[in-house]
Design an enzyme around this catalytic site. Sequence first.
Site, PDB file in Angstrom:
ATOM      1  N   HIS A 133      43.156  47.284  42.774  1.00 55.63           N
ATOM      2  CA  HIS A 133      42.258  46.576  41.864  1.00 55.63           C
ATOM      3  C   HIS A 133      42.949  45.439  41.125  1.00 55.63           C
ATOM      4  O   HIS A 133      42.366  44.839  40.233  1.00 55.63           O
ATOM      5  CB  HIS A 133      41.661  47.558  40.848  1.00 55.63           C
ATOM      6  N   ASP A 170      43.378  51.926  42.890  1.00 61.72           N
ATOM      7  CA  ASP A 170      43.017  51.474  41.539  1.00 61.72           C
ATOM      8  C   ASP A 170      43.977  50.359  41.156  1.00 61.72           C
ATOM      9  O   ASP A 170      44.463  49.643  42.026  1.00 61.72           O
ATOM     10  CB  ASP A 170      43.066  52.647  40.546  1.00 61.72           C
TER      11      ASP A 170
END
Length: 480
Positions: A311, A288
């Site tokens: 991310h 993430d």
Amino acid sequence: MRCFGVLLFLVLVLLSACSNFDGCEGKRHWRQRKASSSMIRKKGKEKNGSRHGHGGGGRGGSGHLSHPPAPSPSPGAGSPESAVFDVLDFGAKGDGVADDTKAFEAAWAAACKVASSVMAVPPEFEFLVGPISFSGPYCQPNIVFQLDGMIIAPTNAKYWGSGLLWWIEFTKLKGITIRGSGVIEGRGSAWWSYADSDVDPIHDELSSTNLPQIKPTALRFYGSYNVTVTGITIQNSQQCHLKFDNCEAVQVHNITVASPGSSLNTDGIHLQNSRDVMIHHANVSCGDDCVSIQTGCSNIDIHSVNCGPGHGISVGGLGRDSSKACVSNITVRDVNFHGTMTGVRIKTWQGGSGAAESIRFSNIRVSEVQTPIVIDQFYCDRSSCRNQTSAVALSGVAYENIKGTYTVKPVHFACSDASPCSDITLTQIELRPLQEHYHMYEPFCWQTFGELYTPTVPPIACLQNGKPASNRILSDRDLC
């Protein structure tokens, strides 16, 4: 004359005898005084010895009661300021099988009473530790948690009940340092297989693996001041690796966060309601955001970080569930992104309020990043989200010297109709496609206002010059 001579002789003899008698008496008295002094010292010693001999614990004695000895701190450098409390001295096994939670709690309780003490987790041991909170309302300040061994999380469901939000927590401390060359191993793969963003973790039943759907953060700091984390590795977390909530004066440097890119929702470093935070010289790979900056954060400085997979570094998501979000004075500089979904991103939910302002992204290098620059005010991590008009206001965002390669789209600015983005500036932007593919997209802008200070590659012609014309009346919900 003969008589006179005899008389004179007797007088002389008498005088001589008296003189000798006085001298002997004087010597005898001196010897007596010396002997008396020696006797006094001897009796004094006997008296002291007698006192120690009869002290014992008897009622009439003057000695102290004896207690079974507790583990004593090992002196560091000979000073009480660096007293060391080793978890092995409190019963920890360190074999990776026995539960060492109680030993860690006992070592902390002892270290907590001594200012500037050290709680030591020694190298070459693996300590199985269940959910644990190192609480500090009554702790002395400036405690060091010296982590040189490995702490591993249990995967047995009995440790987690119906779900916990954290595994290891430090709360309400003034001056706490975690340092060393050790590892916090979350063993999170047992949790990742059923991660689902559409699931409400609060109301879900236990999963088929008997682990709860609520996935804990590996290492959390809450309500603490003057926090330092350095040197350690945090890997394979169940969810977030490292979180700071309601903290102030935080330093994170020379750490490694490591989880595979497929490990869902495993943020590297998560900041919330915290201020005066510096993160630098860190290597972060996760599933993430490498760094996530949430509501209530200000004066955040992030630099010299390697991010990927992951991310990217994100401000947000802000304004979830129609909440108010306030973020300001954020700097992200000298960061390398490799193989990430985004580079530098701001994301907000529809329906939120508040403001995110004074944000600077500078000296960024991207390599094989899908979309290096993103503003998304329609963020939704579910299959669908309801359209709403209000939004967190974005202003004063600067992009400087961002260069490298992308694989999908160089720039994506999607701002709110009701609250357009303003004062967005771009300088020295050079983003080139990794390869020329048919699915490459041009820069995209929607309701984005600002200025190009230099030509960009590719040209970002969609940015609107000046400021948005808005007749919107601000309410208390919009002000920070």
